[in-house]
Design an enzyme around this catalytic site. Sequence first.
Site, PDB file in Angstrom:
ATOM      1  N   CYS A  62     -23.173 -31.759 103.096  1.00 42.98           N
ATOM      2  CA  CYS A  62     -22.279 -32.133 104.194  1.00 42.98           C
ATOM      3  C   CYS A  62     -22.556 -31.246 105.412  1.00 42.98           C
ATOM      4  O   CYS A  62     -23.603 -31.344 106.025  1.00 42.98           O
ATOM      5  CB  CYS A  62     -20.814 -32.063 103.732  1.00 42.98           C
ATOM      6  SG  CYS A  62     -19.603 -32.632 104.959  1.00 42.98           S
ATOM      7  N   ASP A 108     -19.929 -44.214 102.785  1.00 46.64           N
ATOM      8  CA  ASP A 108     -19.863 -42.932 103.481  1.00 46.64           C
ATOM      9  C   ASP A 108     -19.608 -43.174 104.968  1.00 46.64           C
ATOM     10  O   ASP A 108     -20.521 -43.558 105.707  1.00 46.64           O
ATOM     11  CB  ASP A 108     -21.173 -42.171 103.291  1.00 46.64           C
ATOM     12  CG  ASP A 108     -21.090 -40.733 103.764  1.00 46.64           C
ATOM     13  OD1 ASP A 108     -20.194 -40.416 104.573  1.00 46.64           O
ATOM     14  OD2 ASP A 108     -21.920 -39.918 103.327  1.00 46.64           O
ATOM     15  N   HIS A 160     -18.717 -40.210 100.138  1.00 42.45           N
ATOM     16  CA  HIS A 160     -19.086 -38.934 100.755  1.00 42.45           C
ATOM     17  C   HIS A 160     -18.533 -37.759  99.944  1.00 42.45           C
ATOM     18  O   HIS A 160     -17.366 -37.755  99.558  1.00 42.45           O
ATOM     19  CB  HIS A 160     -18.529 -38.872 102.184  1.00 42.45           C
ATOM     20  CG  HIS A 160     -18.952 -37.643 102.924  1.00 42.45           C
ATOM     21  ND1 HIS A 160     -20.130 -37.575 103.626  1.00 42.45           N
ATOM     22  CD2 HIS A 160     -18.358 -36.434 103.063  1.00 42.45           C
ATOM     23  CE1 HIS A 160     -20.235 -36.381 104.181  1.00 42.45           C
ATOM     24  NE2 HIS A 160     -19.180 -35.660 103.845  1.00 42.45           N
TER      25      HIS A 160
END
Length: 257
Positions: free
Chosen positions: A141, A189, A221
């Site tokens: 991320c 996502d 995600h």
Amino acid sequence: MTSHQLGTCCYKGAKHEGTATGQLLDWQGIEAYVKHPEDGSTEHAILLLTDIIGHRSINSQLIADQFAANGYFIVMPDLFFGDSVPLNKVGELDIPKWFAGGYNAKGTNHGPSTVDPIVELCLSTMRTEYKCQKIGAAGYCFGAKYVLRHLRSDGKAIDVGHAAHPSHVERDDLQDITGPFSIAAAETDPVFPPENRHETEDILKSIGVPYQINLYGGVTHGFAVRGDLKDRVQLYAKENAFLQAVQWFDEHLKNQK
């Protein structure tokens, strides 16, 4: 932009169970989680750059330990000067305010002007004090952006990169890389949706570096670090995304002269 800005999905997920076996060390004022492989070697190393939950998250520490179990010296620094976001934070969080340092006592922001020097300090220390010969980086991320920003074949930066569900990546971050890069992407996502994933693929094709993009169905995600391990689909995806990273590093760090 090849991925969107941080969202609430960037700090939501499941806490994993286990006991971390690495050490928290002071690296010139930066706290870092450090773990050696069983043989104690440092020749092949991985810099692990976390999501916004930070280096003290048991989830990330267990991933670091897994990389070490596969023969890599691991360094995972605090990218946030103690201002990471709690997993499943209760109450409202203004992410742009957090990003700009609005919740930090010293007003320290969480952009490149703050994070780049941390990455550079770690890389320099790994190469000079720990004698690391080849360094890969795995970014989750938030951390994915800084894998790309330092993926340079200049003998000082990162040699090989891997990212899972990247966030806030600019086109220039990706277009300037000069080393092999692998991505583990989620089917659903909002931060790295299909159109951005396809744009990323086009850029990687155009610059000509070795690359890999794996798409994991049935997950969202954060799955590679915060997936619910009681859900077989998420467990499978998380484990395979990790295996993808290990195989990528084995091929491009250990097997390349």
